[in-house]
Enzyme design. Structure first.
Site, short mmCIF file in Angstrom:
data_model
loop_
_atom_site.label_atom_id
_atom_site.label_comp_id
_atom_site.label_asym_id
_atom_site.label_seq_id
_atom_site.Cartn_x
_atom_site.Cartn_y
_atom_site.Cartn_z
N THR A 1 7.89 -3.98 15.61
CA THR A 1 7.78 -2.41 14.89
C THR A 1 6.17 -2.84 14.53
O THR A 1 6.39 -1.03 14.54
CB THR A 1 7.58 -4.27 13.13
OG1 THR A 1 9.39 -3.73 12.79
CG2 THR A 1 6.99 -2.99 12.15
N HIS B 1 -9.74 -17.45 13.71
CA HIS B 1 -9.53 -16.93 12.42
C HIS B 1 -10.58 -16.30 12.14
O HIS B 1 -11.53 -17.14 12.56
CB HIS B 1 -9.89 -18.48 10.82
CG HIS B 1 -9.43 -17.59 9.30
ND1 HIS B 1 -9.56 -18.22 8.27
CD2 HIS B 1 -9.62 -16.19 9.19
CE1 HIS B 1 -8.81 -17.71 7.10
NE2 HIS B 1 -9.09 -16.56 7.78
N THR C 1 -6.27 -0.74 10.44
CA THR C 1 -6.94 -2.39 9.61
C THR C 1 -7.88 -2.06 10.51
O THR C 1 -8.10 -1.83 11.92
CB THR C 1 -6.14 -3.03 9.85
OG1 THR C 1 -6.62 -4.56 8.80
CG2 THR C 1 -5.38 -3.66 11.03
N ASP C 2 -8.90 -3.12 9.42
CA ASP C 2 -10.34 -2.68 10.63
C ASP C 2 -10.49 -4.00 11.35
O ASP C 2 -10.87 -4.24 11.61
CB ASP C 2 -11.62 -3.29 9.00
CG ASP C 2 -11.52 -4.28 7.77
OD1 ASP C 2 -9.96 -5.21 8.62
OD2 ASP C 2 -11.96 -4.74 7.26
N LYS D 1 -1.69 -3.45 15.94
CA LYS D 1 -2.59 -2.27 15.98
C LYS D 1 -3.21 -1.94 16.14
O LYS D 1 -3.03 -0.47 16.07
CB LYS D 1 -3.01 -3.11 14.08
CG LYS D 1 -2.07 -3.87 13.17
CD LYS D 1 -0.93 -2.82 12.19
CE LYS D 1 -1.99 -1.38 11.60
NZ LYS D 1 -0.56 -0.59 10.77
N ILE E 1 0.80 -1.15 -0.25
CA ILE E 1 0.11 0.04 0.40
C ILE E 1 0.73 1.41 0.22
O ILE E 1 0.31 1.50 -0.57
CB ILE E 1 -0.88 0.20 1.03
CG1 ILE E 1 -1.90 -1.15 1.51
CG2 ILE E 1 -2.15 0.84 0.67
CD1 ILE E 1 -1.94 -1.50 2.31
N ALA F 1 -3.89 -7.53 17.28
CA ALA F 1 -3.68 -7.37 18.77
C ALA F 1 -2.40 -5.92 18.45
O ALA F 1 -1.93 -4.77 19.57
CB ALA F 1 -3.30 -8.01 19.86
N TYR G 1 -1.00 -10.58 15.25
CA TYR G 1 -1.38 -9.23 14.02
C TYR G 1 -1.77 -7.91 14.39
O TYR G 1 -2.09 -6.64 14.89
CB TYR G 1 -1.59 -9.55 12.43
CG TYR G 1 -1.89 -8.20 11.95
CD1 TYR G 1 -1.05 -7.36 11.69
CD2 TYR G 1 -2.87 -8.69 11.34
CE1 TYR G 1 -1.23 -5.87 10.82
CE2 TYR G 1 -2.96 -6.70 10.42
CZ TYR G 1 -2.25 -6.14 9.97
OH TYR G 1 -2.73 -4.77 9.33
P1 NAD Z 1 3.42 -4.94 3.33
O1 NAD Z 1 3.40 -6.22 3.95
O2 NAD Z 1 3.26 -5.36 2.07
O3 NAD Z 1 3.94 -4.12 4.17
C1 NAD Z 1 4.65 -3.47 4.66
C2 NAD Z 1 6.34 -2.37 4.79
O4 NAD Z 1 6.86 -1.98 5.57
C3 NAD Z 1 7.10 -3.05 4.01
O5 NAD Z 1 8.39 -2.57 3.06
C4 NAD Z 1 8.42 -3.63 5.09
O6 NAD Z 1 9.66 -3.13 4.59
C5 NAD Z 1 7.63 -1.86 6.10
N1 NAD Z 1 8.55 -2.12 7.57
C6 NAD Z 1 8.30 -3.70 8.28
N2 NAD Z 1 8.78 -3.38 9.23
C7 NAD Z 1 9.36 -2.23 9.67
C8 NAD Z 1 10.67 -1.57 10.48
N3 NAD Z 1 10.97 -2.43 11.29
N4 NAD Z 1 10.77 -0.23 9.44
C9 NAD Z 1 10.45 0.38 8.46
N5 NAD Z 1 9.63 -0.63 7.90
C10 NAD Z 1 9.29 -1.45 7.99
O7 NAD Z 1 2.14 -4.53 4.31
P2 NAD Z 1 0.71 -3.52 3.85
O8 NAD Z 1 -0.43 -4.70 3.52
O9 NAD Z 1 0.96 -2.13 2.14
O10 NAD Z 1 0.90 -2.42 4.47
C11 NAD Z 1 0.51 -1.81 4.82
C12 NAD Z 1 -0.38 -1.03 6.24
O11 NAD Z 1 -1.55 -0.96 5.85
C13 NAD Z 1 -0.05 -1.67 7.56
O12 NAD Z 1 -0.11 -1.01 8.59
C14 NAD Z 1 -0.89 -2.61 7.69
O13 NAD Z 1 -1.41 -2.95 8.55
C15 NAD Z 1 -1.64 -1.63 6.81
N6 NAD Z 1 -3.01 -2.51 6.23
C16 NAD Z 1 -3.01 -2.88 5.14
C17 NAD Z 1 -4.28 -3.74 4.43
C18 NAD Z 1 -4.07 -4.81 3.87
O14 NAD Z 1 -4.95 -5.10 3.15
N7 NAD Z 1 -2.99 -4.85 3.11
C19 NAD Z 1 -5.66 -3.48 4.86
C20 NAD Z 1 -5.83 -1.91 5.72
C21 NAD Z 1 -4.78 -1.58 6.60
#
Ligand code: NAD
Length: 338
Positions: free
Chosen positions: A99, A293, A133-134, A163, A12, A161, A159
């Protein structure tokens, strides 16, 4: 505007970085640790733009963060860096705590320090937007309810928890220190550059390589799917026009059972890259369900649509077709990320 994006090499985050460089005049500093889930290939198309910079930084490294905040002095922080895969959080929760919770705390503290040092006018413009996230709301079960911004937090996995904990920290930094924070909680995203551990790219990858298409349990879990480019438009609107201290739920009103999603992918692949015999559906296998799940997630996105005028532009069918075509064209991405 100078925007600091965390996690901008992920799925994202990279879509957001590409959106900002291609559609605004903003300057972007992307900081990312480049874990297995992050790749600079996802930002290659804009990496030569003079408004874009990248630094490989771990958000748990306080000294590195301090130096970035002191030198770059962001006017807005959009925080996406996270460990994001539920299955990994069950096997090894520690990185999720470090993280997602400690990393968020570090960013809040650096933001607070910077914000405190600013003149009043700049303080009023500063934003810390936390992307969540939801899944923090837990399981809706087989009800017709939707998650609203008032739904009680009830996370089920390490995960979600972690967030949830980070969301609480962000709200408390606003209430206690008046840091201008905003939160958004989004449903499941899909689109290009998603690491093939998540359902949609995993199914496409396995289908194209002739492997099994694993479905947890009976595949009846329901998720609310949103095309990633619709999400990043929403993120920019929230960061630039959302009300400070507020939360915005973001979702696509696209509730689908996992088995329906996999069936749709197989049907689209059957029409785009037909097999010599049979259908991709024949590759489906049912595997033991994930512990804890959740059955159903679904977002009520009326607040962001009423207040900020955001609506998704992609339907699930149009977005899924686009996504599958992208992975067919970019099979090198799937092969590199196994
Ligand atoms: P992703 O796993 O594709 O990307 C996460 C990125 O964070 C990666 O580039 C990784 O290298 C970086 N990262 C991880 N640990 C790190 C650290 N300690 N320091 C710096 N960088 C670090 O995740 P995504 O799907 O792109 O999700 C991005 C955000 O959106 C997250 O916070 C996730 O909780 C949230 N989110 C995701 C979804 C989904 O469907 N993918 C939905 C809602 C919310």
């Amino acid at each position: 505007m100078k925007i600091l994006i965390t996690g901008g090499a992920g799925f994202i985050g990279s879509a957001l970085v590409r959106y900002l460089i291609n559609n605004t005049d903003d300057h972007v500093l992307n900081i990312d640790k480049l874990t297995y889930a992050g790749s600079t290939s996802s930002t290659e198309s804009i990496s030569n733009n003079s408004r874009y910079n990248f630094e490989q930084i771990d958000i748990t490294n306080v000294r590195a963060l301090k130096s970035v905040f002191e030198s770059y002095k962001p006017q807005t922080v959009i925080h996406l860096a996270a460990e994001s895969h539920v299955d990994n959080s069950i096997g090894s929760p520690e990185e999720f705590i470090n993280t997602n919770i400690v990393g968020t705390y570090n960013l809040l503290e650096e933001s607070r320090r910077l914000w405190f040092s600013l003149p009043k006018k700049e303080q009023n413009l500063f934003r810390f937007h936390h992307v969540s996230t939801d899944e923090v709301y837990g399981d809706l079960g087989y009800t017709k309810k939707l998650f609203t911004e008032q739904t009680r937090y009830d996370p089920s996995s390490p995960y979600s928890a972690s967030k949830a904990a980070s969301d609480h920290l962000v709200r408390s930094w606003h209430k206690t220190y008046k840091l201008p924070t905003i939160l958004s909680n989004c449903s499941n995203n899909y689109g290009p550059y998603q690491f093939p551990e998540k359902l949609i790219p995993l199914i496409i990858k396995n289908a194209l390589s002739g492997s099994g298409l694993p479905i947890y349990g009976d595949g009846s879990q329901i998720r609310d799917w949103l095309y990633v480019e619709d999400h990043v438009r929403a993120l920019y609107l929230v960061a630039t026009t959302g009300r400070v201290g507020e939360t915005y739920n973001i979702g696509g009103h696209n509730e689908k059972k996992n088995i329906e999603v996999v069936t749709k992918i197989c049907n689209i692949l059957d029409s785009l890259v037909p097999l010599n015999h049979g259908s991709y559906l024949d590759q489906i296998t049912y595997v033991e369900d994930r512990p804890g799940h959740d059955i159903r997630y679904a977002i009520d996105a009326s607040k962001i649509s009423d207040e900020l005028g955001w609506v998704p532009m992609e339907t699930f069918d149009s977005g899924l077709k686009k996504t599958i075509k992208w992975y067919i064209k970019n099979q090198g991405y799937l092969k590199k990320n196994v």
